[in-house]
Design a protein around this motif. Structure first.
Motif, mmCIF file in Angstrom:
data_model
loop_
_atom_site.group_PDB
_atom_site.id
_atom_site.type_symbol
_atom_site.label_atom_id
_atom_site.label_comp_id
_atom_site.label_asym_id
_atom_site.label_seq_id
_atom_site.Cartn_x
_atom_site.Cartn_y
_atom_site.Cartn_z
ATOM 1 N N ASN A 233 0.843 -1.199 0.000
ATOM 2 C CA ASN A 233 0.000 0.000 0.000
ATOM 3 C C ASN A 233 0.875 1.245 0.000
ATOM 4 O OD1 ASN A 233 -2.010 1.858 0.233
ATOM 5 N ND2 ASN A 233 -3.025 0.887 1.953
ATOM 6 N N ILE A 234 1.452 1.534 -1.155
ATOM 7 C CA ILE A 234 2.424 2.610 -1.255
ATOM 8 C C ILE A 234 1.794 3.966 -1.003
ATOM 9 C CG2 ILE A 234 2.137 2.782 -3.765
ATOM 10 C CD1 ILE A 234 5.370 3.348 -1.732
ATOM 11 N N MET A 235 0.543 4.172 -1.462
ATOM 12 C CA MET A 235 -0.086 5.468 -1.276
ATOM 13 C C MET A 235 -0.314 5.769 0.206
ATOM 14 S SD MET A 235 -0.361 7.268 -3.915
ATOM 15 C CE MET A 235 -1.413 8.501 -3.183
ATOM 16 N N LEU A 236 -0.687 4.756 0.963
ATOM 17 C CA LEU A 236 -0.874 4.959 2.402
ATOM 18 C C LEU A 236 0.452 5.318 3.058
ATOM 19 C CD1 LEU A 236 -2.763 4.880 4.831
ATOM 20 C CD2 LEU A 236 -2.283 2.428 5.049
ATOM 21 N N GLU A 237 1.522 4.635 2.652
ATOM 22 C CA GLU A 237 2.845 4.936 3.215
ATOM 23 C C GLU A 237 3.293 6.347 2.840
ATOM 24 O OE1 GLU A 237 4.999 3.124 5.266
ATOM 25 O OE2 GLU A 237 3.089 2.106 5.578
ATOM 26 N N VAL A 238 3.018 6.745 1.610
ATOM 27 C CA VAL A 238 3.390 8.087 1.171
ATOM 28 C C VAL A 238 2.653 9.141 1.989
ATOM 29 C CG1 VAL A 238 3.195 9.734 -0.740
ATOM 30 C CG2 VAL A 238 4.050 7.441 -1.167
ATOM 31 N N CYS A 239 1.357 8.943 2.184
ATOM 32 C CA CYS A 239 0.560 9.901 2.962
ATOM 33 C C CYS A 239 1.046 9.965 4.414
ATOM 34 C CB CYS A 239 -0.918 9.521 2.913
ATOM 35 S SG CYS A 239 -1.678 9.696 1.286
ATOM 36 N N CYS A 241 4.053 9.252 5.467
ATOM 37 C CA CYS A 241 5.384 9.859 5.454
ATOM 38 C C CYS A 241 5.277 11.387 5.365
ATOM 39 C CB CYS A 241 6.195 9.307 4.287
ATOM 40 S SG CYS A 241 7.894 9.898 4.200
ATOM 41 N N ILE A 242 4.409 11.877 4.492
ATOM 42 C CA ILE A 242 4.222 13.320 4.367
ATOM 43 C C ILE A 242 3.650 13.900 5.654
ATOM 44 C CG2 ILE A 242 2.928 15.112 3.136
ATOM 45 C CD1 ILE A 242 3.080 13.350 0.641
ATOM 46 N N HIS A 262 15.466 19.927 2.812
ATOM 47 C CA HIS A 262 14.109 19.800 2.283
ATOM 48 C C HIS A 262 13.179 19.480 3.451
ATOM 49 C CE1 HIS A 262 10.691 18.195 -0.030
ATOM 50 N NE2 HIS A 262 11.211 18.803 -1.088
ATOM 51 N N TRP A 263 11.958 20.006 3.375
ATOM 52 C CA TRP A 263 11.052 19.783 4.503
ATOM 53 C C TRP A 263 10.692 18.309 4.673
ATOM 54 C CZ3 TRP A 263 6.165 17.745 3.654
ATOM 55 C CH2 TRP A 263 5.685 17.791 2.334
ATOM 56 N N MET A 264 10.804 17.513 3.603
ATOM 57 C CA MET A 264 10.538 16.073 3.747
ATOM 58 C C MET A 264 11.651 15.368 4.528
ATOM 59 S SD MET A 264 7.703 14.802 2.780
ATOM 60 C CE MET A 264 8.292 13.119 2.963
ATOM 61 N N ASP A 265 12.817 16.019 4.686
ATOM 62 C CA ASP A 265 13.898 15.412 5.458
ATOM 63 C C ASP A 265 13.523 15.237 6.932
ATOM 64 O OD1 ASP A 265 15.505 15.221 3.238
ATOM 65 O OD2 ASP A 265 16.449 17.179 3.552
ATOM 66 N N TRP A 266 12.486 15.920 7.371
ATOM 67 C CA TRP A 266 12.030 15.748 8.748
ATOM 68 C C TRP A 266 11.361 14.399 8.974
ATOM 69 C CZ3 TRP A 266 13.366 18.986 12.591
ATOM 70 C CH2 TRP A 266 13.852 20.252 12.231
ATOM 71 N N ALA A 267 11.190 13.618 7.909
ATOM 72 C CA ALA A 267 10.608 12.273 8.054
ATOM 73 C C ALA A 267 11.673 11.207 8.254
ATOM 74 C CB ALA A 267 9.771 11.933 6.821
ATOM 75 N N HIS A 268 12.973 11.577 8.230
ATOM 76 C CA HIS A 268 14.041 10.588 8.313
ATOM 77 C C HIS A 268 14.057 9.853 9.646
ATOM 78 C CE1 HIS A 268 15.846 11.104 4.491
ATOM 79 N NE2 HIS A 268 16.236 12.371 4.677
ATOM 80 N N LYS A 273 15.332 6.313 3.981
ATOM 81 C CA LYS A 273 15.707 7.365 3.044
ATOM 82 C C LYS A 273 15.179 7.112 1.628
ATOM 83 C CE LYS A 273 19.833 9.029 5.426
ATOM 84 N NZ LYS A 273 21.296 9.297 5.319
ATOM 85 N N LEU A 274 15.025 5.834 1.249
ATOM 86 C CA LEU A 274 14.524 5.526 -0.085
ATOM 87 C C LEU A 274 13.107 6.050 -0.261
ATOM 88 C CD1 LEU A 274 14.651 4.198 -2.842
ATOM 89 C CD2 LEU A 274 14.000 2.026 -1.770
ATOM 90 N N LEU A 275 12.224 5.771 0.695
ATOM 91 C CA LEU A 275 10.843 6.239 0.599
ATOM 92 C C LEU A 275 10.791 7.764 0.597
ATOM 93 C CD1 LEU A 275 7.817 5.676 0.543
ATOM 94 C CD2 LEU A 275 7.845 5.605 3.039
#
Length: 632
Positions: A233-239, A241-242, A262-268, A273-275
Motif C-alpha cells: 500500500n504505497i499510497m498509504l505509506e506516502v501519505c 510519510c508526508i 528539504h522539509w521532507m527530510d524531517w521524516a528521516h 531514506k529511499l521512501l
C-alpha cells in the motif's frame, strides 16, 4: 523484474509486447469516443431530456472519467499490479458498454408498440448504471495502460520508450477519428422489433464489441509482458510519510533546531531514506503540474471554436495523425541538430503558447463573422404578398399566452411561435431555413409571444430573416478559415500532451508510475472545472472577447510554468533508487538522529519548565548505551 515467467521478444529494437498494448488502446479509445459521440443525442432524443440536463449529465460523466484514474492508479501500484488492474477494470468497462446498449433498446418497454418506451425510468436507470461502470473502467485503466507500456522497455531503451508514447498517442486519436465518423452513421440507421427507430443499440453495441476485442487482445500478450510486482500500500505509506514530516517539522519549528535541506527530510527519524527520496520526486513533479489545467481549459473548448461542427469534428484527430510522426521524425531531430536544448518542459511551454495563439486566431475569425452577421441584419426585406397568415387556437398553460401562426409559401408549410426578443428569431433562422427546404415537413418551434405584439408582425419578421438567409451567398466566411486555429491547437496538443505523458513516466519512482500518470490526468479534470467557473464568472457579451480572455490566461500561466521549469532539476529515479538500495548503517544513523532530537527537545523543555537535569542525564546515558551496542 517479471512477476511471472515472461518471454521478452524484440522486433526492430522494440518489445513485441507493446503491439498488444497499442492495439488494446486503439480499440478502447474507439469504444469510448464512439459511445461518447452519440451520448448527448441519446439523452435528448431517446431519454427526452432537455438541453440543460443532457449537457450537465454529459459533463459530469466526462469529469468522472478523469477523476477515477486516481483510484485505478492506487489499486495498480499498491495491490493488484498494472496487468491485473487493466484486466479486471476492462471487464467492468465492457459490462458498462453492454448495459448502455441494452438501455437503448426501446422495444424492451414499448408495450403498446408505438416506438416510444413506456417505462422511461428503466432506461434512465440502466443508462446511469452503464455510464458509471464505463467511467470506473475507462478512468481506472487510463493511467495503467500508458505506464504498463513504459514498463516493457529496459533502461537502455530510452529512445524507444519515447517513441512508444508517441505511437500510443497516435493510437488514441486513430480510434477517436474512426469512431466519431462511424458511430453517428450507425446511429442514423433504423432498427427495432415492433417499430423502426434510430438505432442507438447498434451505436452503443459496436463500441461494446470493440471493448471485448480490446480485452482479448490485451490478455493474448500476457506471456510477453514485463509485469512489475506491486510494492504494497504505497499510497498509504506516502501519505503517512508526508504527514509525519509536516508534524515533525511543526514540533521542531524553534530556531534552536538546525534547518534541513528539504522539509521532507524531517521524516528521516521514522521512514527510510529511499521512501523519503521517492516522495520528494513525486511532490516535485506534482508541484510542477499546478499550472497545467489551464491548457486543458482551452483544449476542451475546441467545440466552441466550431462554426460547422459536423464537418470539422474530425479535423483534430486527422491533424494529430499527421503531426505526431512529423514532430518525432523531422522537427525534434532538426532542433537537436541545431544544438538547441529542447527539454521536455520547454516543449510543454511552447505547446501552451501555441494553444494560446489558436484562441487568438479564433478571436480574429470571430470578429470577421460578427461583422458579416451585422451587415446582414442591417438590411430590410419586404415579404412577398402571397404569404398567408392563419391563426390557430391552442389552449395555453395558466402562466403563458401562445400566439401561434402558420406561414404558407408556395406549398411549403411551417409553424411558428415567437418570443418577443429579436435574438430568438435570429437564433431560429437556421431552423426556419431548413423547414422551407423540405417539402411536407412540419417543424414546430415553441416559444412565447407577448399579447402586446402581433404574431403577424413576428411572422413577417421571421420571413424577412428567412429571406436574408436565403439571399446570402454561400461561404461568405469560408469554413476553411477555421483550419489555422485547429492546426495551432492540435500542434500545441502534440507538443504538450505527448511530452507530458513521457515526462510523467520518466520522472516517477518505479513504484508510483501509475500514480503520477493519474496526477497528469487529474489536471484534465481540473481544466474542465475551470471552464465552468470562468465561463460563469466572465459573462462577456462578445464571443471574441471570451477567446481573448482564455488566451491571455493561458499566456500568463505559461510564463509561470516557464519560471517553475527553469528551477526544476531533472532526476533519474532508477539511479536514485539504486543509490539507496546499497547497504548502509541506516539503523545506527536513525538512532543518532533520534537521540539528538530527544536531547534538544529536553533542552527546550528545561528552559521553559526548569526541571530537565534528570532527563538530560537519562538521555546521555541512553546515548552511551546505544553507541556501545552499535560497536559490538
Amino acid at each position: 523484474m517479471c512477476l511471472l515467467l515472461c518471454v521478452q521478444v524484440d522486433v526492430c529494437g522494440y518489445p513485441l509486447s507493446i503491439f498488444f498494448i497499442v492495439v488494446n488502446e486503439f480499440c478502447e479509445r474507439f469504444s469510448y469516443y464512439g459511445m461518447r459521440a452519440v451520448l448527448v443525442l441519446y439523452f435528448r432524443y431517446f431519454l427526452k431530456w432537455d438541453d440543460d440536463l443532457a449537457t450537465s449529465i454529459y459533463h459530469t460523466f466526462i469529469a468522472l472519467c478523469y477523476l477515477t484514474p486516481i483510484l485505478g492508479a492506487i489499486v495498480a501500484d499498491s495491490w493488484l499490479g498494472k496487468f491485473k488492474t487493466i484486466v479486471y477494470l476492462s471487464i467492468v468497462y465492457t459490462v458498462g458498454q453492454v448495459v448502455m446498449a441494452v438501455s437503448a433498446i426501446h422495444d424492451i418497454t414499448d408495450t403498446d408498440r408505438d416506438g416510444t418506451p413506456d417505462n422511461m425510468t428503466f432506461h434512465v436507470a440502466m443508462s446511469m448504471v452503464g455510464l458509471f461502470l464505463i467511467a470506473l473502467g475507462t478512468g481506472g485503466i487510463k493511467p495503467c495502460v500508458a505506464a504498463f507500456g513504459g514498463d516493457q522497455f529496459e533502461d537502455h531503451q530510452e529512445k524507444q520508450r519515447s517513441t512508444f508514447f508517441s505511437i500510443f498517442y497516435l493510437s488514441i486519436n486513430a480510434g477517436s477519428l474512426l469512431s466519431t465518423v462511424i458511430t453517428p452513421i450507425l446511429r442514423g440507421q433504423e432498427c427495432g422489433i415492433h417499430s423502426q427507430q434510430k438505432c442507438y443499440p447498434l451505436a452503443f453495441g459496436v463500441p461494446a464489441a470493440l471493448m471485448v476485442v480490446a480485452l482479448i487482445v490485451f490478455i493474448m500478450g500476457s506471456g510477453m509482458y514485463n509485469k512489475t510486482a506491486p510494492k504494497g500500500n504505497i499510497m498509504l505509506e506516502v501519505c503517512k510519510c508526508i504527514g509525519f514530516a509536516i508534524k515533525n517539522r511543526f514540533r521542531h519549528r524553534s530556531k534552536t533546531f538546525p534547518k534541513r535541506e528539504h522539509w521532507m527530510d524531517w521524516a528521516h527519524e521514522k521512514y527510510d531514506k529511499l521512501l523519503v527520496a521517492q516522495v520528494k520526486m513525486v511532490l516535485k513533479v506534482l508541484f510542477l503540474y499546478i499550472p497545467l489545467p489551464m491548457f486543458w481549459t482551452l483544449f476542451d473548448q475546441q467545440g466552441i471554436l466550431m462554426v460547422q461542427p459536423d464537418q470539422m469534428q474530425t479535423v483534430n484527430p486527422i491533424l494529430i495523425l499527421a503531426l505526431v510522426p512529423i514532430m518525432d521524425s523531422l522537427v525534434y531531430p532538426l532542433i537537436k541538430k541545431c544544438h538547441l536544448n529542447f527539454t521536455p518542459l520547454k516543449r510543454m511551454t511552447v505547446g501552451m503558447l501555441i494553444a494560446a495563439l489558436a484562441f487568438v486566431a479564433a478571436a480574429l475569425l470571430q470578429l470577421q463573422i460578427d461583422v458579416s452577421i451585422y451587415s446582414i441584419y442591417t438590411h430590410t426585406y419586404t415579404p412577398p404578398p402571397h404569404i398567408h397568415i392563419v391563426y390557430i387556437h391552442i389552449h395555453p398553460p395558466p402562466t403563458h399566452t401562445y400566439s401561434p401562426c402558420w406561414a404558407v409559401y408556395q406549398g411549403f408549410t411551417a409553424c411558428f411561435l415567437f418570443a418577443v426578443s429579436d435574438c430568438v428569431v435570429k437564433a431560429h433562422v437556421g431552423l426556419f431555413t431548413r423547414v422551407l427546404k423540405h417539402v411536407f415537413l412540419l417543424f414546430p418551434v415553441y416559444s412565447f409571444c407577448s399579447n402586446s405584439v402581433s404574431c403577424v408582425d413576428y411572422c413577417v419578421q421571421c420571413w424577412q430573416a428567412i429571406q436574408v438567409v436565403e439571399d446570402i451567398k454561400p461561404n461568405t466566411i469560408h469554413m476553411g478559415w477555421q483550419i489555422p486555429q485547429y492546426f495551432l491547437m492540435t500542434a500545441g496538443e502534440v507538443v504538450f500532451s505527448v511530452t507530458g505523458l513521457e515526462f510523467s513516466y520518466s520522472q516517477a519512482p518505479s513504484n508510483m508510475k501509475s500514480v503520477l500518470q493519474a496526477g497528469w490526468l487529474f489536471t484534465v479534470a481540473v481544466g474542465n472545472i475551470i471552464v465552468l467557473i470562468v465561463a460563469e464568472a466572465a459573462q462577456l457579451p462578445d464571443q471574441w472577447a471570451e477567446y481573448i480572455l482564455f488566451a491571455s490566461l493561458l499566456a500568463v500561466v505559461c510564463i509561470v510554468f516557464a519560471v517553475m521549469s527553469y528551477f526544476y532539476t531533472y532526476t533519474d529515479p532508477a539511479e536514485i533508487e539504486a543509490q539507496f538500495s546499497q547497504p548502509e548503517h541506516e539503523p545506527e544513523e536513525k538512532k543518532r538522529d533520534r537521540v539528538e532530537m530527544e536531547r534538544k527537545d529536553s533542552d527546550c523543555s528545561k528552559s521553559s519548565k526548569g526541571s530537565d537535569k534528570k532527563k538530560r542525564d537519562s538521555v546521555v546515558e541512553q546515548h552511551n548505551q546505544d553507541v556501545k551496542q552499535s560497536k559490538m
